[in-house]
Structure formats: structure tokens, C-alpha cells
Design a protein around this motif. Structure first.
Motif, PDB file in Angstrom:
ATOM      1  N   GLY A   1       0.686  -0.999  -0.324  1.00 33.61           N
ATOM      2  CA  GLY A   1      -0.133  -0.146   0.433  1.00 33.61           C
ATOM      3  C   GLY A   1       1.174   1.310  -0.008  1.00 33.61           C
ATOM      4  O   GLY A   1       0.277   2.140   0.082  1.00 33.61           O
ATOM      5  N   VAL A   2       2.209   0.927  -0.327  1.00 36.06           N
ATOM      6  CA  VAL A   2       3.264   2.588   0.305  1.00 36.06           C
ATOM      7  C   VAL A   2       3.975   1.967  -1.300  1.00 36.06           C
ATOM      8  O   VAL A   2       4.100   1.660  -2.306  1.00 36.06           O
ATOM      9  CB  VAL A   2       4.324   2.007   1.425  1.00 36.06           C
ATOM     10  CG1 VAL A   2       5.448   3.370   1.006  1.00 36.06           C
ATOM     11  CG2 VAL A   2       3.461   1.627   2.686  1.00 36.06           C
ATOM     12  N   THR A   3       3.948   3.750  -1.955  1.00 42.66           N
ATOM     13  CA  THR A   3       4.843   4.000  -3.367  1.00 42.66           C
ATOM     14  C   THR A   3       5.660   4.533  -3.000  1.00 42.66           C
ATOM     15  O   THR A   3       5.573   5.385  -2.333  1.00 42.66           O
ATOM     16  CB  THR A   3       3.769   4.497  -4.312  1.00 42.66           C
ATOM     17  OG1 THR A   3       3.258   6.050  -4.013  1.00 42.66           O
ATOM     18  CG2 THR A   3       2.087   3.121  -4.428  1.00 42.66           C
ATOM     19  N   LEU A   4       7.047   4.591  -3.670  1.00 41.87           N
ATOM     20  CA  LEU A   4       8.338   5.936  -3.780  1.00 41.87           C
ATOM     21  C   LEU A   4       7.789   6.196  -5.183  1.00 41.87           C
ATOM     22  O   LEU A   4       7.560   6.327  -5.615  1.00 41.87           O
ATOM     23  CB  LEU A   4       8.935   4.826  -3.978  1.00 41.87           C
ATOM     24  CG  LEU A   4       9.712   3.686  -3.341  1.00 41.87           C
ATOM     25  CD1 LEU A   4      11.153   2.799  -3.794  1.00 41.87           C
ATOM     26  CD2 LEU A   4      10.143   3.997  -1.924  1.00 41.87           C
ATOM     27  N   PRO A   5       8.111   7.830  -4.993  1.00 42.73           N
ATOM     28  CA  PRO A   5       7.186   8.996  -5.777  1.00 42.73           C
ATOM     29  C   PRO A   5       8.200   9.054  -6.872  1.00 42.73           C
ATOM     30  O   PRO A   5       9.526   8.826  -6.820  1.00 42.73           O
ATOM     31  CB  PRO A   5       7.751  10.313  -4.624  1.00 42.73           C
ATOM     32  CG  PRO A   5       8.452   9.597  -3.941  1.00 42.73           C
ATOM     33  CD  PRO A   5       8.183   8.446  -3.569  1.00 42.73           C
TER      34      PRO A   5
END
Length: 340
Positions: free
Chosen positions: A134-138
Motif C-alpha cells: 500500500g506504499v509507493t515511491l514517488p
């Protein structure tokens, strides 16, 4: 694809116990009395000495099997001795003990040390089980990566403990920038295809179904689809094959292919008929031709005289490596001196 076996130096009597392959210290030699067998994966392998230097003439054909001796680590990655002072990268082999596979590709980890920059879209993070967190890297952010492993046949880089990002989500070659793009078209009067190998079947998302269609069989094509920059043909409901499995389809039909190296690779030079300089991990190169020799070994051309040996998982894009092998011209005597 039927491959010819090659005869190399005799293997050792000392055999190795099945220690975990993915948690090795930086230097280690292991001896034991349990039997391990290594079967070379498609693409073949070239042996190195104990210092990691390639050995001319020490090449191993596809799907040949060898008794494994001591294990050492080179650059943090495990290698097994298959003859006196000749070692093969563990990632180039299926390693078994009493018929049990000990190193499935999805569980393998290789060690690297570089900085990668996320591409034009945010990159999804998955955990050690391949599940999205559920986390992303920009987009555009830079990250130090230290390990490579595979989920669903795609390489992922580790950016933190229990956090992995697909290699294709980083800035690599322009040919794979549209990583998540899927385009489906219905062909007009598409001719039936004939398979050049035992072709892996994929679902509509490009994930392997774990089954194959036999070499030489012919199939009608219902649709064409592009997934992560790769072309697929639909041969049944939710069953697809890589387009390059067709005898009449080449990855070079639209020009050169761009590859990015997942690990350092030494080149074969036709002008000197020997292995020469080494290309660094993370570098990208244009390939305009591939060949297969009579030992079942593949090479990709990156300059007038220089060719990359297509060993196991050497590119960040494993599917592209398969497409390159599928598109090879048969040159039986190409670099054959390496196999004597």
C-alpha cells in the motif's frame, strides 16, 4: 528446444550440503558429503575461477547436469565448483538434492550495490512475499538498492528491509518505460503460428501459468496484446504465449532491443575469438542481433565485434532475455572454441 550436451573436465567427488543460498556471508567455503546436482538453465553458463575471472573454454550447455562441489561466494553471490577451480553462478542452475529443487527462481537473491531512480510513475512497494504494502515511491526519487530477487518471473530491487520494487519501475531503457501499459488489439486475418520451443503459457496479465505448449505445434491467434512492453498472442481463453515463440516473429522486427544488465557480464569478441572486457551492472546496451551455437549457447550483439553471452538472469527484464533467445539465428560454429 533440444540441446546438445558438451563434455568438460571431470567433476569433483567432494559434495556440498544444502545450506541456504540466500543468506551467505561475503566469503565462505563449504564442504560436506551430501549430493547436490546442478542443471544449467536455459541460456547456458560460463565458469569462473576462484577469483571470479572467466575461464576460456569452460562453458556449459543448456540443461546439462553436474555434480556440485564446494561453494564459495564472489561479490556476495554463491558459486559452486563443478571441476577443479571452475565455478558456476548458482543463479545459472536449478540445484536439486534427491530430486528436490532447492533454489526456485522466486526465492533466489543476488547482491548488488547501486542507486536507482524511479521512473515517471510512482513505484509500488511489495513485501518479502510479493504482496503490495500500500506504499509507493514517488516518481523521480532515487534509492540505494542492495539485492535482486524475482516475483512472478520479474526482477525486483530491495530498497529497504522487507520492501521491494519492480526493476522496470526504475529508469532503465526507453523500450520498457511503459511498464504498466497493456494494449490489446484484434488482428486482421492473422496466420496460424507455429511454436519454435516448448512455449510457456501466460494469463492475460503476463503471469506464467506453469504449463507449456509443445514445440512445433500450430495455433490460431485470437488477439494480440502488449504487456510491459512485450508482445503476446492469445491462443485460448486467458492463455497467451510470447509472440517470439512463433517461428516467424522476431523481437528485432521493429528495430534494436535495449537491455539493462542486472550483474556484470564479460563480452565475447569475435575479432580475438576470446572473452574480453566486462560491462558493469546497471548499464544499458542496444542489441541488434542474437545467435545460438551448436552447444545451445546464446549471444547478443552489442557492437561490431562484441557479444553478450546470454547467461541466466543477466538482464533486469527476464522476458526480454527470453525474446532475444527466441529470435536467435542458428550459427553452429559461433564461439564454439569456448566449449572445447
Amino acid at each position: 528446444m533440444n540441446k546438445k550436451k558438451i563434455v568438460l573436465a571431470s567433476t569433483l567427488a567432494i559434495l556440498l550440503a544444502p545450506a541456504a543460498l540466500n543468506t551467505l556471508p561475503t566469503t565462505q567455503i563449504v564442504h560436506a558429503d551430501t549430493q547436490l546436482i546442478g542443471t544449467i538453465r536455459r541460456g547456458g553458463a560460463v565458469a569462473v575461477d576462484g577469483n571470479g575471472h572467466f575461464i576460456n573454454g569452460a562453458a556449459f550447455g543448456n540443461f546439462t547436469s553436474w555434480k556440485l562441489g564446494q561453494r564459495i561466494t564472489i561479490g556476495g553471490n554463491p558459486y559452486y565448483e563443478v571441476a577443479t577451480n571452475e565455478y558456476v553462478d548458482a543463479s545459472s542452475m536449478d540445484i536439486t538434492q534427491n530430486g528436490k529443487l532447492l533454489n526456485p527462481i522466486n526465492n533466489q537473491i543476488s547482491y548488488i550495490n547501486r542507486v536507482e531512480t524511479v521512473g515517471s510513475k510512482a513505484a509500488t512497494i511489495v513485501n518479502n512475499n510479493g504482496a503490495a504494502t500500500g506504499v509507493t515511491l514517488p516518481a523521480g526519487s532515487a534509492w540505494k538498492v542492495d539485492q535482486v530477487r524475482y516475483f512472478n518471473s520479474y526482477p525486483y530491487y530491495r530498497v529497504a528491509t522487507n520492501e521491494w520494487v519492480k526493476a522496470l519501475d526504475f529508469n532503465v531503457a526507453s523500450s520498457v518505460n511503459n511498464d504498466s501499459q497493456t494494449v490489446t488489439t484484434t488482428p486482421t486475418a492473422h496466420q496460424p503460428i507455429t511454436l519454435r520451443t516448448n512455449a510457456t503459457l501466460y494469463n492475460g496479465n503476463g503471469v506464467s501459468l506453469g504449463t507449456t505448449l509443445p514445440k512445433g505445434s500450430s495455433w490460431k491467434v485470437a488477439q494480440e496484446k502488449t504487456i510491459n512492453g512485450h508482445q503476446y498472442y492469445q491462443v485460448a481463453t486467458n492463455e497467451w504465449v510470447l509472440a517470439t515463440e512463433d517461428k516467424n516473429t522476431s523481437v528485432f522486427s521493429k528495430g534494436t532491443a535495449t537491455v539493462t544488465l542486472a550483474k556484470p557480464v564479460q563480452l565475447y569478441d569475435t575479432s580475438s575469438n576470446s572473452m574480453t572486457r566486462t560491462l558493469p551492472a546497471g548499464s544499458s546496451w542496444k542489441v541488434n542481433a542474437t545467435v545460438e551455437n551448436s552447444a545451445g549457447y546464446f549471444f547478443a550483439k552489442v557492437s561490431n565485434n562484441e557479444w553478450i553471452p546470454l547467461g541466466s538472469s543477466i538482464f533486469t527484464d527476464n522476458v526480454l532475455q527470453e525474446e532475444l533467445a527466441n529470435s536467435s539465428a542458428y550459427e553452429p560454429y559461433f564461439a564454439i572454441n569456448l566449449f572445447k
